[in-house]
Motif scaffolding. Structure first.
Motif, PDB file in Angstrom:
ATOM      1  N   UNK A  54     -18.966  21.486  -0.647  1.00  0.00           N
ATOM      2  CA  UNK A  54     -18.351  22.729  -1.075  1.00  0.00           C
ATOM      3  C   UNK A  54     -19.137  23.973  -0.708  1.00  0.00           C
ATOM      4  N   UNK A  55     -20.274  23.817  -0.024  1.00  0.00           N
ATOM      5  CA  UNK A  55     -21.113  24.963   0.337  1.00  0.00           C
ATOM      6  C   UNK A  55     -20.846  25.358   1.787  1.00  0.00           C
ATOM      7  N   UNK A  56     -20.627  26.656   2.057  1.00  0.00           N
ATOM      8  CA  UNK A  56     -20.265  27.086   3.409  1.00  0.00           C
ATOM      9  C   UNK A  56     -21.461  27.308   4.332  1.00  0.00           C
ATOM     10  N   UNK A  57     -21.392  26.706   5.516  1.00  0.00           N
ATOM     11  CA  UNK A  57     -22.371  26.918   6.575  1.00  0.00           C
ATOM     12  C   UNK A  57     -21.628  27.274   7.853  1.00  0.00           C
ATOM     13  N   UNK A  58     -22.340  27.893   8.780  1.00  0.00           N
ATOM     14  CA  UNK A  58     -21.890  27.997  10.157  1.00  0.00           C
ATOM     15  C   UNK A  58     -22.817  27.115  10.967  1.00  0.00           C
ATOM     16  N   UNK A  59     -22.254  26.386  11.909  1.00  0.00           N
ATOM     17  CA  UNK A  59     -23.070  25.524  12.755  1.00  0.00           C
ATOM     18  C   UNK A  59     -22.947  26.000  14.195  1.00  0.00           C
ATOM     19  N   UNK A  60     -24.072  26.039  14.901  1.00  0.00           N
ATOM     20  CA  UNK A  60     -24.111  26.409  16.309  1.00  0.00           C
ATOM     21  C   UNK A  60     -24.742  25.251  17.068  1.00  0.00           C
ATOM     22  N   UNK A  61     -23.978  24.634  17.955  1.00  0.00           N
ATOM     23  CA  UNK A  61     -24.466  23.491  18.721  1.00  0.00           C
ATOM     24  C   UNK A  61     -24.343  23.782  20.208  1.00  0.00           C
ATOM     25  N   UNK A  62     -25.358  23.386  20.952  1.00  0.00           N
ATOM     26  CA  UNK A  62     -25.378  23.584  22.399  1.00  0.00           C
ATOM     27  C   UNK A  62     -25.272  22.229  23.086  1.00  0.00           C
ATOM     28  N   UNK A  63     -24.274  22.081  23.951  1.00  0.00           N
ATOM     29  CA  UNK A  63     -24.049  20.831  24.664  1.00  0.00           C
ATOM     30  C   UNK A  63     -24.169  21.044  26.176  1.00  0.00           C
ATOM     31  N   UNK A  64     -24.732  20.056  26.854  1.00  0.00           N
ATOM     32  CA  UNK A  64     -24.778  20.102  28.308  1.00  0.00           C
ATOM     33  C   UNK A  64     -23.380  19.875  28.853  1.00  0.00           C
ATOM     34  N   UNK A  65     -22.985  20.682  29.798  1.00  0.00           N
ATOM     35  CA  UNK A  65     -21.615  20.640  30.319  1.00  0.00           C
ATOM     36  C   UNK A  65     -21.299  19.306  30.989  1.00  0.00           C
ATOM     37  N   UNK A  66     -22.227  18.770  31.763  1.00  0.00           N
ATOM     38  CA  UNK A  66     -21.961  17.591  32.593  1.00  0.00           C
ATOM     39  C   UNK A  66     -21.664  16.322  31.807  1.00  0.00           C
ATOM     40  N   UNK A  67     -22.394  16.100  30.704  1.00  0.00           N
ATOM     41  CA  UNK A  67     -22.223  14.843  29.965  1.00  0.00           C
ATOM     42  C   UNK A  67     -22.019  15.037  28.463  1.00  0.00           C
ATOM     43  N   UNK A  68     -21.848  16.303  28.033  1.00  0.00           N
ATOM     44  CA  UNK A  68     -21.613  16.642  26.620  1.00  0.00           C
ATOM     45  C   UNK A  68     -22.773  16.214  25.722  1.00  0.00           C
ATOM     46  N   UNK A  69     -23.976  16.114  26.272  1.00  0.00           N
ATOM     47  CA  UNK A  69     -25.150  15.732  25.478  1.00  0.00           C
ATOM     48  C   UNK A  69     -25.628  16.920  24.650  1.00  0.00           C
ATOM     49  N   UNK A  70     -25.920  16.665  23.375  1.00  0.00           N
ATOM     50  CA  UNK A  70     -26.408  17.713  22.481  1.00  0.00           C
ATOM     51  C   UNK A  70     -27.832  18.104  22.855  1.00  0.00           C
ATOM     52  N   UNK A  71     -28.070  19.411  22.993  1.00  0.00           N
ATOM     53  CA  UNK A  71     -29.396  19.913  23.366  1.00  0.00           C
ATOM     54  C   UNK A  71     -30.061  20.590  22.175  1.00  0.00           C
ATOM     55  N   UNK A  72     -29.326  21.488  21.501  1.00  0.00           N
ATOM     56  CA  UNK A  72     -29.852  22.194  20.337  1.00  0.00           C
ATOM     57  C   UNK A  72     -28.773  22.218  19.265  1.00  0.00           C
ATOM     58  N   UNK A  73     -29.212  22.388  18.014  1.00  0.00           N
ATOM     59  CA  UNK A  73     -28.251  22.612  16.933  1.00  0.00           C
ATOM     60  C   UNK A  73     -28.943  23.407  15.820  1.00  0.00           C
ATOM     61  N   UNK A  74     -28.218  24.360  15.242  1.00  0.00           N
ATOM     62  CA  UNK A  74     -28.719  25.153  14.123  1.00  0.00           C
ATOM     63  C   UNK A  74     -27.636  25.309  13.071  1.00  0.00           C
ATOM     64  N   UNK A  75     -28.062  25.440  11.822  1.00  0.00           N
ATOM     65  CA  UNK A  75     -27.145  25.641  10.707  1.00  0.00           C
ATOM     66  C   UNK A  75     -27.497  26.958  10.023  1.00  0.00           C
ATOM     67  N   UNK A  76     -26.468  27.707   9.622  1.00  0.00           N
ATOM     68  CA  UNK A  76     -26.669  29.004   8.976  1.00  0.00           C
ATOM     69  C   UNK A  76     -25.962  29.006   7.625  1.00  0.00           C
ATOM     70  N   UNK A  77     -26.725  29.225   6.581  1.00  0.00           N
ATOM     71  CA  UNK A  77     -26.182  29.272   5.222  1.00  0.00           C
ATOM     72  C   UNK A  77     -25.398  30.567   5.036  1.00  0.00           C
ATOM     73  N   UNK A  78     -24.104  30.451   4.838  1.00  0.00           N
ATOM     74  CA  UNK A  78     -23.252  31.630   4.714  1.00  0.00           C
ATOM     75  C   UNK A  78     -23.407  32.365   3.393  1.00  0.00           C
ATOM     76  N   UNK A  79     -24.009  31.710   2.406  1.00  0.00           N
ATOM     77  CA  UNK A  79     -24.194  32.374   1.109  1.00  0.00           C
ATOM     78  C   UNK A  79     -25.466  33.213   1.093  1.00  0.00           C
TER      79      UNK A  79
END
Length: 398
Positions: free
Chosen positions: A17-42
């Motif tokens: 029930x708690x709101x976050x924004x998530x930012x994820x970076x994926x490599x275009x060629x194989x959709x592999x996750x490179x970075x990820x961050x979470x931001x607390x909206x409250x």
């Protein structure tokens, strides 16, 4: 070194029930996750905000504590140089209690620590950084010689300029116009700051595109962001031509890229490897301990398990954003040569990390020591500090 195309996913994520924004970076060629961050909206981030702040006290060997409208901020002693004064208690003394100065927040408050600030004010874009006070022009180490020569005539008064790797995609006029625009903004910040007589917010960067494109050092790692995908129409509109709106009634954007599953795994202590071995990650207040176990990989040689584990550990350190002292207990190695190979492998694997990683050596007890620079709070710190839980088992996309 070739440039790698990547795309960002930026959307709403609800956890218990708690709101976050998530930012994820994926490599275009194989959709592999490179970075990820979470931001607390409250909790609104203060990073980048410029304030007129009143000096509350100076602690020798520690730093300066200041009052801002939201409470307090702290400037480390090494950053407490060349303050820009708005009002001074005494023109003869160095920084004194009661002085009103300009500061910029560079790190949000973490647990009991106050937001960390600096006396230098900077505006950062994917292409360059302008900082004041300062002087001279410098270039990213990865910027090619021909690009440095193209931009060699660009200069600024009163400010220092760092030209980033991504500037290579611009011609001289384009870059100069962008620099001029940001420099005018910086001039306005200093002009506005002088009008305040008490702690106040002077500048807040509301450019979401710039915020996302500077969330990670993409250019420094030769990553070219091709698009930013989001399921929020308002955000997409603010992103302009860089935004790509996603809509599918049957499959959410975060489900499409398995963000919920990724989040669960990043909060789990156990990471399973393809061989059947696993690594256990224990985060404590003082340090992080990582244990390598053969588990189900009974037929695998320790040397092969350790090499597989090293690759997984380097990835988990980056994705979880672990920092500080990290101790790794690899499976027992029989020779200094094997240990040397693991050290070399870890150094190679962590070389592209956006945070500085120092791989030290094995201790007498056979534990590998390394340290990693703290830039952002870890994933666990960001998510569980809000919800006061060690494990989150209910992650829902809005």
């Amino acid at each position: 070194m070739n440039v790698t195309d990547c795309f960002l996913v930026y959307d709403h994520l609800e956890i218990k029930g708690h709101p976050f924004m998530v930012l994820a970076c994926f490599r275009e060629s194989d959709k592999k996750l490179i970075y990820i961050r979470y931001f607390d909206q409250s909790r609104k981030s203060l990073v980048g905000n410029v304030y007129s702040a009143r000096v509350e006290k100076k602690v020798p060997g520690v730093g300066v504590f200041l009052v801002i409208p939201e409470g307090h901020a702290f400037v480390k002693e090494k950053d407490a140089k060349n303050p820009v004064y708005i009002k001074r208690q005494s023109p003869r003394k160095e920084l004194s209690e009661g002085d009103l100065v300009l500061i910029q927040i560079k790190k949000d408050a973490i647990k009991t620590k106050e937001p960390e600030a600096t006396f230098s004010i900077e505006l950062s874009t994917p292409y360059f950084v302008i900082r004041r006070p300062g002087s001279g022009v410098s270039f990213s180490k990865k910027l090619k010689r021909e690009d440095r020569e193209r931009f060699s005539q660009i200069s600024l008064e009163k400010s220092s300029l760092l030209i980033r790797t991504a500037a290579s995609r611009l011609d001289e006029n384009e870059l100069y116009q962008k620099i001029s625009s940001e420099n005018k903004k910086l001039e306005q910040i200093f002009s506005d700051g002088k009008n305040h007589t008490s702690p106040a917010l002077v500048f807040e960067d509301l450019d979401i595109l710039n915020t996302l494109l500077t969330a990670f050092p993409f250019a420094a790692n030769r990553l070219n962001v091709t698009k930013i995908k989001t399921g929020d129409t308002d955000i997409c509109e603010k992103l302009g031509s860089c935004g790509e709106f996603y809509k599918d009634e049957g499959l959410s954007l975060l489900d499409l890229y398995r963000i919920r599953t990724i989040t669960e795994r990043l909060l789990s202590k156990t990471v399973w490897l393809s061989s059947g071995a696993n690594i256990i990650i224990e985060q404590t207040e003082a340090l992080t301990v990582i244990d390598v176990n053969s588990a189900r990989a009974k037929k695998s040689l320790p040397v092969s398990v350790n090499r597989e584990a090293a690759a997984a550990i380097a990835e988990q350190i980056r994705l979880r954003n672990l920092s500080g002292i990290i101790i790794i207990d690899f499976m027992k190695m029989s020779s200094d040569d094997e240990r040397g190979q693991i050290i070399s492998l870890m150094r190679s694997l962590t070389k592209s990390d956006f945070a500085k990683v120092n791989v030290e050596d094995f201790t007498k007890l056979g534990l590998l020591e390394l340290t990693r620079e703290k830039i952002f709070p870890s994933v666990k710190q960001t998510l569980t500090s809000v919800l006061h839980r060690d494990i989150i088992s209910d992650v829902d996309a809005q």
